[in-house]
Write a protein that holds these residues in place. Structure first.
Motif: not given
Length: 110
Positions: A51-52, A44-45, A37, A47-48, A102, A110, A33, A108, A30
């Motif tokens: 985080l997910n 950014d993607a 970011k 990091g998301k 993924h 974010f 990110w 998901r 985090v």
């Protein structure tokens, strides 16, 4: 994605593994990110996704912990422990190759 961004994306995913050493590995991705970011929009993607993964694993471990009372959660906790190591490594390798991976089975947000 340039090599610098790929390296930071890889470090973002792999920094989660610091939790096995320091106990605060969920914070490291985090921080990376948030700091990078804006400088590296492609990050950014990643990091998301990370985080997910962190939020999903927290939810899954909590549920499996509660199910451990009925002994059903013990195999789930073992599986989640393996996923906690393997998934960030796969995501880090893919990020170093310039791909966004993924995490399978993750919620998901974010």
């Amino acid at each position: 994605m340039d090599s610098n961004t790929r390296t930071w994306a890889m470090l973002l995913h792999l920094s989660y593994l610091l939790g096995f050493v320091t106990g605060i590995g969920f914070i490291a991705p985090v921080i990376v990110w948030i700091i990078k970011k804006d400088e590296m929009p492609e990050l950014d993607a990643h990091g998301k996704m990370a985080l997910n993964f962190i939020i999903s694993m927290f939810i899954y471990v909590t549920i499996a912990g509660l199910l451990s009372i009925a002994l059903i959660g013990i195999p789930l906790l073992i599986l989640l422990g393996i996923m906690n190591v393997v998934y960030p490594v796969i995501a880090g390798v893919k990020a170093n190759d310039g791909e966004l991976w993924h995490y399978p089975g993750m919620l998901r947000f974010f």
